[in-house]
Motif scaffolding. Structure first.
Motif, mmCIF file in Angstrom:
data_model
loop_
_atom_site.group_PDB
_atom_site.id
_atom_site.type_symbol
_atom_site.label_atom_id
_atom_site.label_comp_id
_atom_site.label_asym_id
_atom_site.label_seq_id
_atom_site.Cartn_x
_atom_site.Cartn_y
_atom_site.Cartn_z
ATOM 1 N N GLY A 164 0.811 -1.213 0.000
ATOM 2 C CA GLY A 164 0.000 0.000 0.000
ATOM 3 C C GLY A 164 0.837 1.253 0.000
ATOM 4 O O GLY A 164 0.515 2.241 -0.688
ATOM 5 N N LEU A 165 1.945 1.255 0.748
ATOM 6 C CA LEU A 165 2.820 2.429 0.787
ATOM 7 C C LEU A 165 3.492 2.671 -0.561
ATOM 8 O O LEU A 165 3.635 3.821 -1.004
ATOM 9 N N ILE A 166 3.898 1.586 -1.205
ATOM 10 C CA ILE A 166 4.529 1.742 -2.523
ATOM 11 C C ILE A 166 3.533 2.347 -3.510
ATOM 12 O O ILE A 166 3.870 3.263 -4.288
ATOM 13 N N ALA A 167 2.295 1.833 -3.474
ATOM 14 C CA ALA A 167 1.266 2.372 -4.368
ATOM 15 C C ALA A 167 0.986 3.837 -4.049
ATOM 16 O O ALA A 167 0.783 4.663 -4.954
ATOM 17 N N MET A 168 0.983 4.179 -2.758
ATOM 18 C CA MET A 168 0.702 5.558 -2.356
ATOM 19 C C MET A 168 1.829 6.494 -2.775
ATOM 20 O O MET A 168 1.597 7.588 -3.294
ATOM 21 N N LEU A 169 3.057 6.066 -2.566
ATOM 22 C CA LEU A 169 4.207 6.906 -2.916
ATOM 23 C C LEU A 169 4.335 7.079 -4.426
ATOM 24 O O LEU A 169 4.942 8.050 -4.902
ATOM 25 N N GLY A 170 3.769 6.153 -5.175
ATOM 26 C CA GLY A 170 3.796 6.296 -6.627
ATOM 27 C C GLY A 170 2.782 7.298 -7.141
ATOM 28 O O GLY A 170 2.727 7.578 -8.342
ATOM 29 N N ASN A 171 1.954 7.829 -6.212
ATOM 30 C CA ASN A 171 0.924 8.784 -6.618
ATOM 31 C C ASN A 171 0.965 10.018 -5.717
ATOM 32 O O ASN A 171 -0.070 10.535 -5.284
#
Length: 262
Positions: A164-171
Protein backbone atom coordinates in the motif's frame (compact mmCIF):
# COMPACT_ATOMS: atom_id res chain seq x y z
CA UNK A 1 -19.26 -27.32 24.01
CA UNK A 2 -16.58 -25.19 25.70
CA UNK A 3 -18.42 -21.98 26.54
CA UNK A 4 -15.29 -20.27 27.88
CA UNK A 5 -13.57 -20.47 24.48
CA UNK A 6 -16.63 -19.09 22.73
CA UNK A 7 -17.28 -16.37 25.32
CA UNK A 8 -13.64 -15.31 25.38
CA UNK A 9 -13.39 -14.93 21.61
CA UNK A 10 -16.78 -13.19 21.43
CA UNK A 11 -15.70 -10.68 24.07
CA UNK A 12 -12.42 -9.99 22.26
CA UNK A 13 -14.09 -9.52 18.87
CA UNK A 14 -17.02 -7.57 20.33
CA UNK A 15 -14.86 -4.89 21.92
CA UNK A 16 -12.47 -4.55 18.99
CA UNK A 17 -15.25 -4.33 16.40
CA UNK A 18 -17.27 -2.16 18.81
CA UNK A 19 -14.39 0.31 18.96
CA UNK A 20 -14.33 0.45 15.15
CA UNK A 21 -18.07 1.08 15.01
CA UNK A 22 -17.85 3.70 17.76
CA UNK A 23 -15.33 5.57 15.64
CA UNK A 24 -18.09 6.22 13.15
CA UNK A 25 -16.26 4.92 10.08
CA UNK A 26 -16.60 1.16 10.30
CA UNK A 27 -16.65 0.73 6.51
CA UNK A 28 -13.17 2.26 6.37
CA UNK A 29 -11.86 -0.89 8.07
CA UNK A 30 -13.22 -3.19 5.36
CA UNK A 31 -10.83 -3.66 2.46
CA UNK A 32 -10.94 -6.80 0.33
CA UNK A 33 -7.37 -6.62 -1.12
CA UNK A 34 -5.95 -6.27 2.41
CA UNK A 35 -8.01 -9.27 3.53
CA UNK A 36 -6.74 -11.34 0.62
CA UNK A 37 -3.10 -10.45 1.28
CA UNK A 38 -3.25 -11.14 5.00
CA UNK A 39 -5.62 -14.08 5.31
CA UNK A 40 -5.01 -15.95 2.06
CA UNK A 41 -1.28 -15.23 2.14
CA UNK A 42 -0.99 -16.64 5.66
CA UNK A 43 -3.04 -19.73 4.77
CA UNK A 44 -0.88 -20.34 1.70
CA UNK A 45 2.30 -20.14 3.78
CA UNK A 46 0.82 -22.49 6.40
CA UNK A 47 0.04 -25.02 3.66
CA UNK A 48 3.58 -24.73 2.31
CA UNK A 49 5.13 -25.16 5.76
CA UNK A 50 3.11 -28.19 6.90
CA UNK A 51 2.41 -31.75 5.69
CA UNK A 52 -0.96 -32.39 4.14
CA UNK A 53 -2.09 -34.60 7.05
CA UNK A 54 -1.68 -31.70 9.47
CA UNK A 55 -3.56 -29.32 7.18
CA UNK A 56 -6.44 -31.80 7.02
CA UNK A 57 -6.57 -31.89 10.82
CA UNK A 58 -7.04 -28.11 11.11
CA UNK A 59 -10.82 -28.46 11.38
CA UNK A 60 -10.38 -31.04 14.11
CA UNK A 61 -8.17 -28.64 16.07
CA UNK A 62 -10.85 -25.97 16.09
CA UNK A 63 -13.44 -28.60 17.03
CA UNK A 64 -11.25 -29.67 19.96
CA UNK A 65 -10.96 -26.07 21.13
CA UNK A 66 -14.68 -25.30 20.88
CA UNK A 67 -16.20 -28.68 21.73
CA UNK A 68 -14.44 -30.15 24.74
CA UNK A 69 -14.40 -33.94 25.03
CA UNK A 70 -12.96 -34.03 28.51
CA UNK A 71 -12.49 -37.26 30.43
CA UNK A 72 -14.56 -37.59 33.60
CA UNK A 73 -11.69 -38.06 36.04
CA UNK A 74 -13.96 -38.96 38.95
CA UNK A 75 -15.62 -41.72 36.93
CA UNK A 76 -12.20 -42.99 35.86
CA UNK A 77 -11.09 -43.30 39.48
CA UNK A 78 -14.33 -45.07 40.39
CA UNK A 79 -13.96 -47.48 37.47
CA UNK A 80 -10.36 -48.34 38.30
CA UNK A 81 -11.15 -48.83 42.00
CA UNK A 82 -14.00 -51.17 41.05
CA UNK A 83 -11.57 -53.11 38.83
CA UNK A 84 -9.12 -53.31 41.74
CA UNK A 85 -11.85 -54.70 44.00
CA UNK A 86 -12.87 -57.30 41.40
CA UNK A 87 -9.26 -58.34 40.73
CA UNK A 88 -8.61 -58.71 44.45
CA UNK A 89 -11.67 -60.94 44.88
CA UNK A 90 -11.56 -62.98 41.68
CA UNK A 91 -8.06 -62.53 40.24
CA UNK A 92 -6.71 -60.54 37.29
CA UNK A 93 -8.22 -62.89 34.71
CA UNK A 94 -11.68 -61.82 35.85
CA UNK A 95 -11.02 -58.41 34.29
CA UNK A 96 -11.00 -59.81 30.77
CA UNK A 97 -14.77 -59.51 30.50
CA UNK A 98 -14.64 -55.99 31.98
CA UNK A 99 -12.05 -54.97 29.38
CA UNK A 100 -14.22 -56.26 26.56
CA UNK A 101 -17.12 -54.11 27.81
CA UNK A 102 -15.08 -50.90 27.57
CA UNK A 103 -16.13 -49.38 24.24
CA UNK A 104 -15.56 -45.66 24.79
CA UNK A 105 -11.99 -45.71 26.10
CA UNK A 106 -9.56 -47.57 23.88
CA UNK A 107 -6.54 -46.71 26.04
CA UNK A 108 -8.08 -48.14 29.21
CA UNK A 109 -9.32 -51.24 27.39
CA UNK A 110 -5.85 -51.87 25.98
CA UNK A 111 -4.23 -51.27 29.38
CA UNK A 112 -6.47 -53.78 31.16
CA UNK A 113 -5.97 -56.32 28.38
CA UNK A 114 -2.18 -56.07 28.73
CA UNK A 115 -2.52 -56.86 32.43
CA UNK A 116 -4.91 -59.75 31.82
CA UNK A 117 -2.47 -61.20 29.28
CA UNK A 118 0.20 -61.36 31.97
CA UNK A 119 2.52 -58.75 30.44
CA UNK A 120 5.46 -57.76 32.64
CA UNK A 121 4.66 -54.56 34.62
CA UNK A 122 7.72 -52.72 33.31
CA UNK A 123 6.75 -53.59 29.74
CA UNK A 124 3.16 -52.46 30.38
CA UNK A 125 4.43 -49.09 31.60
CA UNK A 126 6.84 -48.80 28.67
CA UNK A 127 4.11 -49.53 26.11
CA UNK A 128 1.62 -47.12 27.66
CA UNK A 129 4.20 -44.37 28.24
CA UNK A 130 5.27 -44.67 24.61
CA UNK A 131 1.67 -44.26 23.50
CA UNK A 132 1.29 -41.18 25.68
CA UNK A 133 4.53 -39.75 24.28
CA UNK A 134 3.36 -40.24 20.71
CA UNK A 135 0.05 -38.56 21.59
CA UNK A 136 1.92 -35.56 23.02
CA UNK A 137 4.10 -35.36 19.89
CA UNK A 138 1.01 -35.41 17.67
CA UNK A 139 -0.63 -32.68 19.72
CA UNK A 140 2.54 -30.58 19.60
CA UNK A 141 2.70 -30.99 15.83
CA UNK A 142 -0.91 -29.88 15.42
CA UNK A 143 -0.31 -26.89 17.70
CA UNK A 144 2.72 -25.91 15.61
CA UNK A 145 0.42 -25.33 12.63
CA UNK A 146 -1.49 -22.68 14.55
CA UNK A 147 1.76 -21.25 15.89
CA UNK A 148 2.93 -20.90 12.28
CA UNK A 149 -0.24 -18.98 11.45
CA UNK A 150 0.25 -16.71 14.47
CA UNK A 151 3.87 -16.10 13.48
CA UNK A 152 3.15 -15.34 9.82
CA UNK A 153 -0.02 -13.25 10.18
CA UNK A 154 1.73 -10.02 11.28
CA UNK A 155 4.35 -10.52 8.57
CA UNK A 156 1.72 -10.74 5.85
CA UNK A 157 0.01 -7.74 7.38
CA UNK A 158 3.29 -5.86 6.95
CA UNK A 159 3.54 -7.08 3.35
CA UNK A 160 0.18 -5.47 2.65
CA UNK A 161 1.27 -2.28 4.35
CA UNK A 162 4.41 -2.11 2.21
CA UNK A 163 2.41 -2.78 -0.95
CA UNK A 164 0.00 0.00 0.00
CA UNK A 165 2.82 2.43 0.79
CA UNK A 166 4.53 1.74 -2.52
CA UNK A 167 1.27 2.37 -4.37
CA UNK A 168 0.70 5.56 -2.36
CA UNK A 169 4.21 6.91 -2.92
CA UNK A 170 3.80 6.30 -6.63
CA UNK A 171 0.92 8.78 -6.62
CA UNK A 172 2.34 11.62 -4.51
CA UNK A 173 1.11 14.27 -6.92
CA UNK A 174 -2.44 13.70 -5.60
CA UNK A 175 -2.11 15.12 -2.08
CA UNK A 176 -5.76 14.46 -1.25
CA UNK A 177 -5.21 10.73 -1.67
CA UNK A 178 -2.33 10.49 0.82
CA UNK A 179 -4.54 10.22 3.94
CA UNK A 180 -6.89 7.53 2.63
CA UNK A 181 -3.96 5.73 1.04
CA UNK A 182 -2.09 5.58 4.35
CA UNK A 183 -5.23 4.30 6.08
CA UNK A 184 -5.62 1.51 3.55
CA UNK A 185 -1.93 0.63 3.88
CA UNK A 186 -2.30 0.23 7.64
CA UNK A 187 -5.42 -1.93 7.43
CA UNK A 188 -3.38 -5.01 6.49
CA UNK A 189 -1.26 -4.58 9.64
CA UNK A 190 -4.50 -4.45 11.62
CA UNK A 191 -5.81 -7.59 9.91
CA UNK A 192 -2.56 -9.44 10.61
CA UNK A 193 -2.61 -8.52 14.31
CA UNK A 194 -6.27 -9.48 14.66
CA UNK A 195 -5.76 -12.80 12.90
CA UNK A 196 -2.78 -13.69 15.10
CA UNK A 197 -4.07 -12.48 18.47
CA UNK A 198 -7.79 -13.15 18.09
CA UNK A 199 -7.73 -16.49 16.25
CA UNK A 200 -4.48 -18.45 16.08
CA UNK A 201 -2.87 -17.68 19.46
CA UNK A 202 -6.01 -18.22 21.63
CA UNK A 203 -6.88 -21.49 19.86
CA UNK A 204 -3.26 -22.68 20.11
CA UNK A 205 -3.17 -22.02 23.85
CA UNK A 206 -6.51 -23.77 24.36
CA UNK A 207 -5.12 -26.84 22.57
CA UNK A 208 -2.24 -26.90 25.07
CA UNK A 209 -4.78 -26.99 27.91
CA UNK A 210 -6.75 -29.77 26.21
CA UNK A 211 -3.58 -31.80 25.62
CA UNK A 212 -2.51 -31.52 29.27
CA UNK A 213 -5.96 -32.62 30.43
CA UNK A 214 -5.91 -35.67 28.16
CA UNK A 215 -2.37 -36.66 29.15
CA UNK A 216 -3.25 -36.34 32.84
CA UNK A 217 -6.22 -38.67 32.36
CA UNK A 218 -4.01 -41.21 30.57
CA UNK A 219 -1.37 -41.05 33.29
CA UNK A 220 -4.08 -41.67 35.88
CA UNK A 221 -5.12 -44.79 33.98
CA UNK A 222 -1.54 -46.06 33.77
CA UNK A 223 -1.03 -45.60 37.52
CA UNK A 224 -4.31 -47.30 38.30
CA UNK A 225 -3.75 -50.28 36.00
CA UNK A 226 -0.24 -50.90 37.36
CA UNK A 227 -1.54 -50.71 40.93
CA UNK A 228 -4.23 -53.27 40.04
CA UNK A 229 -1.61 -55.53 38.45
CA UNK A 230 0.49 -55.28 41.61
CA UNK A 231 -2.51 -56.49 43.65
CA UNK A 232 -2.67 -53.40 45.82
CA UNK A 233 -5.53 -52.80 48.22
CA UNK A 234 -8.41 -50.94 46.48
CA UNK A 235 -8.27 -48.22 49.14
CA UNK A 236 -4.57 -47.67 48.38
CA UNK A 237 -5.39 -47.58 44.65
CA UNK A 238 -8.00 -44.91 45.31
CA UNK A 239 -5.59 -42.81 47.37
CA UNK A 240 -2.97 -43.05 44.63
CA UNK A 241 -5.42 -41.92 41.97
CA UNK A 242 -6.93 -39.11 44.03
CA UNK A 243 -3.59 -37.33 43.68
CA UNK A 244 -4.55 -36.58 40.06
CA UNK A 245 -7.80 -34.89 41.06
CA UNK A 246 -8.21 -31.23 42.03
CA UNK A 247 -9.75 -30.60 45.48
CA UNK A 248 -13.25 -30.06 44.09
CA UNK A 249 -13.24 -33.41 42.29
CA UNK A 250 -11.82 -35.16 45.34
CA UNK A 251 -14.79 -33.88 47.33
CA UNK A 252 -17.09 -35.05 44.53
CA UNK A 253 -15.53 -38.52 44.72
CA UNK A 254 -15.96 -38.67 48.50
CA UNK A 255 -19.58 -37.52 48.26
CA UNK A 256 -20.34 -40.17 45.63
CA UNK A 257 -18.70 -42.84 47.80
CA UNK A 258 -20.62 -41.75 50.89
CA UNK A 259 -23.89 -41.67 48.94
CA UNK A 260 -23.22 -45.17 47.65
CA UNK A 261 -22.57 -46.45 51.15
CA UNK A 262 -25.82 -45.16 52.56
Amino acid sequence: MDLMTIIGLLVAWMFIVGAMVAGGQFMAYLHLPSFMITVMGTIGAMIAASPIERIKSLGGMFKTAFFANRKDMVSLVQTLVSFAEKARREGLLSLEGSAAEITDNEFLRKSIQLVVDGTDPELVRAILDTEIGILESRHAGNKSLLDTGAELSPAYGMFGTLIGLIAMLGNLQDVSALGPGMAVALITTLYGSMQANMVFIPISKKLVVRSKEEVQALELMVEGVLAIQAGENPRIVEEKLKVYLPPQQRSQLENAKNAGGE
